[in-house]
Motif scaffolding. Sequence first.
Motif, PDB file in Angstrom:
ATOM      1  N   LEU A  91      31.557  17.223  65.260  1.00  0.00           N
ATOM      2  CA  LEU A  91      31.791  16.067  64.296  1.00  0.00           C
ATOM      3  C   LEU A  91      31.861  16.795  62.933  1.00  0.00           C
ATOM      4  CD1 LEU A  91      29.262  13.352  65.557  1.00  0.00           C
ATOM      5  CD2 LEU A  91      31.619  13.056  65.320  1.00  0.00           C
ATOM      6  N   VAL A  92      32.579  16.817  62.110  1.00  0.00           N
ATOM      7  CA  VAL A  92      32.986  17.540  61.128  1.00  0.00           C
ATOM      8  C   VAL A  92      33.017  16.641  59.686  1.00  0.00           C
ATOM      9  CG1 VAL A  92      33.863  19.567  62.089  1.00  0.00           C
ATOM     10  CG2 VAL A  92      35.428  17.749  61.217  1.00  0.00           C
ATOM     11  N   PRO A  93      32.002  16.807  58.762  1.00  0.00           N
ATOM     12  CA  PRO A  93      32.501  16.330  57.184  1.00  0.00           C
ATOM     13  C   PRO A  93      33.738  16.664  56.680  1.00  0.00           C
ATOM     14  CG  PRO A  93      30.730  17.545  56.935  1.00  0.00           C
ATOM     15  CD  PRO A  93      31.222  17.668  58.825  1.00  0.00           C
TER      16      PRO A  93
ATOM     17  N   THR B  95      30.197   8.643  55.650  1.00  0.00           N
ATOM     18  CA  THR B  95      29.656   7.254  55.778  1.00  0.00           C
ATOM     19  C   THR B  95      29.362   6.859  57.095  1.00  0.00           C
ATOM     20  OG1 THR B  95      31.663   5.877  55.841  1.00  0.00           O
ATOM     21  CG2 THR B  95      31.033   6.574  53.605  1.00  0.00           C
ATOM     22  N   ALA B  96      28.359   5.766  57.404  1.00  0.00           N
ATOM     23  CA  ALA B  96      28.115   5.370  58.816  1.00  0.00           C
ATOM     24  C   ALA B  96      29.350   4.745  59.386  1.00  0.00           C
ATOM     25  CB  ALA B  96      26.981   4.560  58.680  1.00  0.00           C
TER      26      ALA B  96
ATOM     27  N   ARG C 147      22.180  13.432  60.099  1.00  0.00           N
ATOM     28  CA  ARG C 147      22.481  11.983  60.088  1.00  0.00           C
ATOM     29  C   ARG C 147      23.719  11.598  61.134  1.00  0.00           C
ATOM     30  NH1 ARG C 147      27.447  11.976  58.164  1.00  0.00           N
ATOM     31  NH2 ARG C 147      28.598  13.551  56.921  1.00  0.00           N
ATOM     32  N   GLN C 148      24.529  12.546  61.368  1.00  0.00           N
ATOM     33  CA  GLN C 148      25.780  12.030  62.293  1.00  0.00           C
ATOM     34  C   GLN C 148      24.781  11.739  63.484  1.00  0.00           C
ATOM     35  OE1 GLN C 148      27.611  15.736  62.411  1.00  0.00           O
ATOM     36  NE2 GLN C 148      28.949  15.098  60.817  1.00  0.00           N
ATOM     37  N   VAL C 149      23.711  12.203  63.954  1.00  0.00           N
ATOM     38  CA  VAL C 149      23.215  12.167  65.228  1.00  0.00           C
ATOM     39  C   VAL C 149      22.714  10.626  65.264  1.00  0.00           C
ATOM     40  CG1 VAL C 149      21.347  12.593  66.684  1.00  0.00           C
ATOM     41  CG2 VAL C 149      22.562  14.619  65.494  1.00  0.00           C
TER      42      VAL C 149
ATOM     43  N   ALA D 282      21.782  21.173  63.594  1.00  0.00           N
ATOM     44  CA  ALA D 282      20.885  21.262  62.508  1.00  0.00           C
ATOM     45  C   ALA D 282      19.553  20.089  62.762  1.00  0.00           C
ATOM     46  CB  ALA D 282      21.634  21.032  61.331  1.00  0.00           C
ATOM     47  N   ASP D 283      18.658  20.279  62.139  1.00  0.00           N
ATOM     48  CA  ASP D 283      17.594  19.667  62.460  1.00  0.00           C
ATOM     49  C   ASP D 283      16.709  18.982  61.154  1.00  0.00           C
ATOM     50  OD1 ASP D 283      15.346  18.740  63.729  1.00  0.00           O
ATOM     51  OD2 ASP D 283      14.262  20.266  63.462  1.00  0.00           O
ATOM     52  N   GLU D 284      16.500  17.705  61.453  1.00  0.00           N
ATOM     53  CA  GLU D 284      15.358  17.167  60.313  1.00  0.00           C
ATOM     54  C   GLU D 284      14.418  16.512  61.057  1.00  0.00           C
ATOM     55  OE1 GLU D 284      16.502  15.367  56.881  1.00  0.00           O
ATOM     56  OE2 GLU D 284      18.603  16.113  56.818  1.00  0.00           O
ATOM     57  N   GLN D 285      13.163  16.274  60.517  1.00  0.00           N
ATOM     58  CA  GLN D 285      12.117  15.782  60.954  1.00  0.00           C
ATOM     59  C   GLN D 285      12.243  14.534  61.761  1.00  0.00           C
ATOM     60  OE1 GLN D 285       8.338  15.653  58.353  1.00  0.00           O
ATOM     61  NE2 GLN D 285       7.270  15.409  60.151  1.00  0.00           N
ATOM     62  N   PHE D 286      13.039  13.485  61.014  1.00  0.00           N
ATOM     63  CA  PHE D 286      13.343  12.210  61.636  1.00  0.00           C
ATOM     64  C   PHE D 286      13.996  12.173  63.100  1.00  0.00           C
ATOM     65  CE2 PHE D 286      17.653  12.918  59.960  1.00  0.00           C
ATOM     66  CZ  PHE D 286      18.367  12.477  60.914  1.00  0.00           C
ATOM     67  N   LEU D 287      14.700  13.365  63.444  1.00  0.00           N
ATOM     68  CA  LEU D 287      15.263  13.498  64.739  1.00  0.00           C
ATOM     69  C   LEU D 287      14.158  13.468  65.805  1.00  0.00           C
ATOM     70  CD1 LEU D 287      18.069  16.001  64.650  1.00  0.00           C
ATOM     71  CD2 LEU D 287      18.100  13.710  64.411  1.00  0.00           C
ATOM     72  N   ASP D 288      12.701  13.957  65.489  1.00  0.00           N
ATOM     73  CA  ASP D 288      11.746  13.969  66.315  1.00  0.00           C
ATOM     74  C   ASP D 288      11.352  12.389  66.806  1.00  0.00           C
ATOM     75  OD1 ASP D 288      11.322  16.625  66.239  1.00  0.00           O
ATOM     76  OD2 ASP D 288       9.625  16.442  64.334  1.00  0.00           O
TER      77      ASP D 288
END
Length: 360
Positions: free
Chosen positions: A213-215, A247-248, A274-276, A300-306
Amino acid sequence: MPKGPIPVRTSLVTEALRVMKQRIADNEWPSHLPGERSLANTLHVGRDTIRMVLQELENDGWILPAQPGCRRMIAPDAARKQSSPEALRVGVLSPQPLEQLQQPMLLELDHIRGALAAKDGSMEFFSPRWHGLADPSAQLETLIAEARCSSWILLRSTEAIQRWFHDHKIRCIVRGSIHAGIQLPFLDVDWEATARHAAGRLWRLGHRRVALLVPTEPLLGIAAAKRGIQGFNEDGFEPIEVEEDGTAAGLCRAAEAALISPRPPSAFIATRPRQVATLLTWLGSHGIRVPGKISIISLADEQFLDHLVPAIDRYRTSPSSVARRVVRRVTSLTHTGNVQKHKGWIIPKPIPGGSTGPAK
């Protein structure tokens, strides 16, 4: 746009006092201080904090006693107080304001600010509107002259900005990828190696047709991830690129088009967290189970993925660890003028989850 450092998270009054003394010593305010409201906005603190700082400045002899209806005057001998020429005054130049930065970068900057404060240094943050200009030379000259930082951190910097810093020999660290032909010290995730590693994890699970997935943004890190997945040359592996517009709705359309094609992918590699979130919820709404039918890995990672179910297989960097590397570099730049002994690549840690499984 503030011209000087802003307070770090120690005692807010103590830190704001230190910053204001530094600015007065640097002759930023030659005769009078700005008003309380202006100072509060510039230093990112409340007016009650400013009032306490003004009282301390008066007690220490840096400003004269208040006069009704007048701005506070700088004491005649305050301008003779000098800041250390080796002080760590680090400028951060960003195309986005703080509130729009991703959470890992915000945490990293917070760690950098604290580490610099421990060295009696400070960090300034600039997100000028002209960041994306084709030729920002005039604006950069003004910024560098006014900010008077010992070194700079360039976030997601354009080729024009990198080339200007390179050509003018301004001490800086590129926090991200460097453009072709530019020789500046940098620190960035090795997106090519990370994407190749993710491809290998999926290939060993039997996945042969994998979508990246690529922006649409022309980012160097995305180009590196493309090279990584395309460079995975194991038998039968067929990577495809699925472009989405940020965008979603756009990502959902792109995922649907890929999955209804004659040769759909059995796995997706996300380049953005965000793509996840969008992909996982869209797949769930269509009864497509993860990882039963489709596997997902995030580079990549962000806390919401937890908090997603299933837990997402992803790659994580430590903001505090990266911040220590950045501070070592800017310290070396300030005191020696180079950081050649430091490696520029960040290798993220694979975090296992429950979003990948054998290809169906």
